[in-house]
Design an enzyme around this catalytic site. Structure first.
Site, PDB file in Angstrom:
ATOM      1  N   GLY A 130      25.942 -26.954  31.486  1.00  0.00           N
ATOM      2  CA  GLY A 130      26.459 -28.318  31.365  1.00  0.00           C
ATOM      3  C   GLY A 130      25.553 -29.337  32.046  1.00  0.00           C
ATOM      4  O   GLY A 130      25.346 -30.441  31.532  1.00  0.00           O
ATOM      5  N   THR A 131      25.016 -28.985  33.191  1.00  0.00           N
ATOM      6  CA  THR A 131      24.166 -29.927  33.937  1.00  0.00           C
ATOM      7  C   THR A 131      22.945 -30.296  33.107  1.00  0.00           C
ATOM      8  O   THR A 131      22.595 -31.475  32.980  1.00  0.00           O
ATOM      9  CB  THR A 131      23.733 -29.298  35.276  1.00  0.00           C
ATOM     10  N   HIS A 149      30.061 -21.119  30.975  1.00  0.00           N
ATOM     11  CA  HIS A 149      30.878 -20.413  31.966  1.00  0.00           C
ATOM     12  C   HIS A 149      32.252 -21.024  32.191  1.00  0.00           C
ATOM     13  O   HIS A 149      33.060 -20.462  32.924  1.00  0.00           O
ATOM     14  CB  HIS A 149      30.111 -20.225  33.282  1.00  0.00           C
ATOM     15  N   CYS A 202      31.187 -30.715  51.237  1.00  0.00           N
ATOM     16  CA  CYS A 202      30.841 -30.649  52.653  1.00  0.00           C
ATOM     17  C   CYS A 202      29.418 -31.175  52.800  1.00  0.00           C
ATOM     18  O   CYS A 202      28.485 -30.589  52.277  1.00  0.00           O
ATOM     19  CB  CYS A 202      30.929 -29.211  53.127  1.00  0.00           C
TER      20      CYS A 202
HETATM   21  N1  PLP Z   1      30.384 -31.374  33.887  1.00  0.00           N
HETATM   22  C1  PLP Z   1      31.596 -31.048  34.342  1.00  0.00           C
HETATM   23  C2  PLP Z   1      32.777 -31.920  34.018  1.00  0.00           C
HETATM   24  C3  PLP Z   1      31.762 -29.884  35.089  1.00  0.00           C
HETATM   25  O1  PLP Z   1      32.981 -29.553  35.543  1.00  0.00           O
HETATM   26  C4  PLP Z   1      30.636 -29.081  35.374  1.00  0.00           C
HETATM   27  C5  PLP Z   1      30.751 -27.873  36.214  1.00  0.00           C
HETATM   28  O2  PLP Z   1      31.607 -27.793  37.064  1.00  0.00           O
HETATM   29  C6  PLP Z   1      29.385 -29.471  34.859  1.00  0.00           C
HETATM   30  C7  PLP Z   1      29.298 -30.627  34.121  1.00  0.00           C
HETATM   31  C8  PLP Z   1      28.146 -28.663  35.112  1.00  0.00           C
HETATM   32  O3  PLP Z   1      28.107 -27.533  34.288  1.00  0.00           O
HETATM   33  P1  PLP Z   1      27.173 -26.273  34.670  1.00  0.00           P
HETATM   34  O4  PLP Z   1      27.831 -25.612  35.841  1.00  0.00           O
HETATM   35  O5  PLP Z   1      27.185 -25.435  33.440  1.00  0.00           O
HETATM   36  O6  PLP Z   1      25.832 -26.813  34.988  1.00  0.00           O
END
Ligand code: PLP
Length: 391
Positions: free
Chosen positions: A71-72, A199, A324
């Site tokens: 996602g990132t 994931h 944190c």
């Molecule tokens: N965007 C949202 C809303 C998320 O909750 C997350 C992960 O927690 C991400 C992006 C990032 O995804 P990834 O962990 O696959 O990089």
């Protein structure tokens, strides 16, 4: 020790069917999907099957899917791939750090890029009118998430999509926490770009995808080979992509079978029972549409981190949205953006259910949480019964 996992917004277990589908691609089917020989053709076919499944989940064409490392990376590719010097971007104060920190980086890059952060109200909702008001002649991109990772609150993305279409501005939505929990159809949303992560939908960590509407030109983030139609260089993570494709196919089946209704019923029972048993507690983001699996609950007079640890010692895994930094616990940026006092934001816990959770898991939490809150409150100098009763 009996352990119950209610932290599915952090990550989900890989489904056995997904693992089985991936297994051959760690073994016999090891080819590089760019090779023209038999081994390459075998893995290429698997990657393209996965692309079709992800496209089916999102209601788009397979060619509009770019596989990423998660996602990132999908969020980064959408934002940095589109935005140019001199552009203006609109986002919200409650985005995941993958979007927020990308936007901050754009601003501090000396490229004359400006970002407007639209606020949310006390229910964690962006007002589409604020998005409309924030638009400028040089606005290139609006990026507003579909479902918030901490509260589960669903943003009015269809309305925002309409506003962006009228203004001829690109619209990206981070659907990482929405995909598999509710129907996510790019045509209904009216977005140009949409991120998902493996994931969070029972595929492995380290794989994701970005939907890129046909005709949208993105500057790649990585340079190398012409993988993914030159939008993302690098040899494909074939086992991960196969996992994502299978998880997407199963998620679509589950949505069609109404499985999320059962998860919503469990979540609602959890919330009702906890609020029944614990005074000075409440649900953050209650009364607005939310994804079915998420409950974010504040327990005044305690530190959320302490409660997470206390529950973990008894076998229950949940989380706070707090980060944190330099030894001090920062209250969640999402909850403070909603107007929660910092102490209430720090006293909030996120319970997030998944398809593997049972009614027994919820009963376990219902038993454990009130007792653990009571014990921590007894130790808390902040806790004062009179205040608790009158709040
Ligand atoms: N965007 C949202 C809303 C998320 O909750 C997350 C992960 O927690 C991400 C992006 C990032 O995804 P990834 O962990 O696959 O990089």
């Amino acid at each position: 020790m009996h352990r119950v996992y209610l932290d599915n917004n952090a990550t989900t277990p890989v489904l056995p069917e997904v693992l089985e589908a991936m297994r051959p691609y760690f073994g016999d089917h090891f080819g590089n999907a760019s090779s023209i020989h038999h081994h390459g053709q075998e893995t290429r076919a698997a990657v393209e099957r996965a692309r079709e499944s992800v496209a089916e989940l999102l209601g788009c064409r397979p060619a509009e899917i770019v596989f990423t490392s998660g996602g990132t990376e999908a969020d980064n590719l959408a934002i940095f791939g589109l935005v140019q010097p001199g552009d203006h971007v609109v986002t919200s104060t409650i985005e995941h750090h993958a979007v927020l920190n990308s936007c901050k980086h754009l601003q501090f890059d000396d490229r004359g890029i400006e970002v407007t952060y639209v606020p949310v109200d006390g229910r964690c909702l962006v007002d589409p009118a604020d998005v409309r008001r924030a638009l400028r002649p040089n606005t290139k991109l609006v990026t507003i998430m579909m479902a918030n990772n901490e509260t589960g609150v669903l943003q009015p993305v269809q309305e925002i999509g309409r506003i962006c279409a009228e203004a001829d501005v690109y619209f990206h939505t981070d659907a990482v926490q929405a995909a598999s929990k509710i129907p996510v159809r790019v045509k209904d949303i009216g977005c140009d770009l949409l991120s998902i992560s493996g994931h969070k939908i029972h595929a492995p960590q380290g794989v994701g995808a970005l939907y890129v509407r046909k005709g949208t030109t993105l500057e790649p983030r990585f340079f190398g080979g012409s993988h993914e139609r030159s939008r993302r260089a690098g040899t494909e993570n074939v086992p991960g992509i196969v996992g994502l494709g299978n998880a997407a196919r199963l998620a679509l089946q589950d949505l069609e079978n109404g499985e999320q209704l059962a998860i919503a019923a469990l979540r609602d029972r959890l919330e009702t029972a906890i609020l029944d048993k614990v005074e000075a507690a409440g649900v953050n983001g209650v009364g607005t549409p939310r994804v079915p699996n998420t409950a974010n609950i504040y327990f005044d007079y305690i530190e959320g981190e302490a409660l997470v640890i206390a529950l973990d010692l008894k076998g229950l895994a949940v989380s706070t949205g707090a980060a944190c930094s330099s030894g001090a616990i920062e209250p969640s940026h999402v909850l403070t953006a909603m107007g929660l006092r910092p102490d209430r934001a720090r006293a909030s816990l996120r319970f997030s259910l998944g398809k593997q959770n049972s009614a027994d898991d919820v009963d376990f939490a219902i038993q454990l949480v009130p007792a653990s809150v009571a014990r921590l409150r007894e130790l808390s100098p902040l806790y004062n019964k009179t205040a608790a009763v009158s709040s």
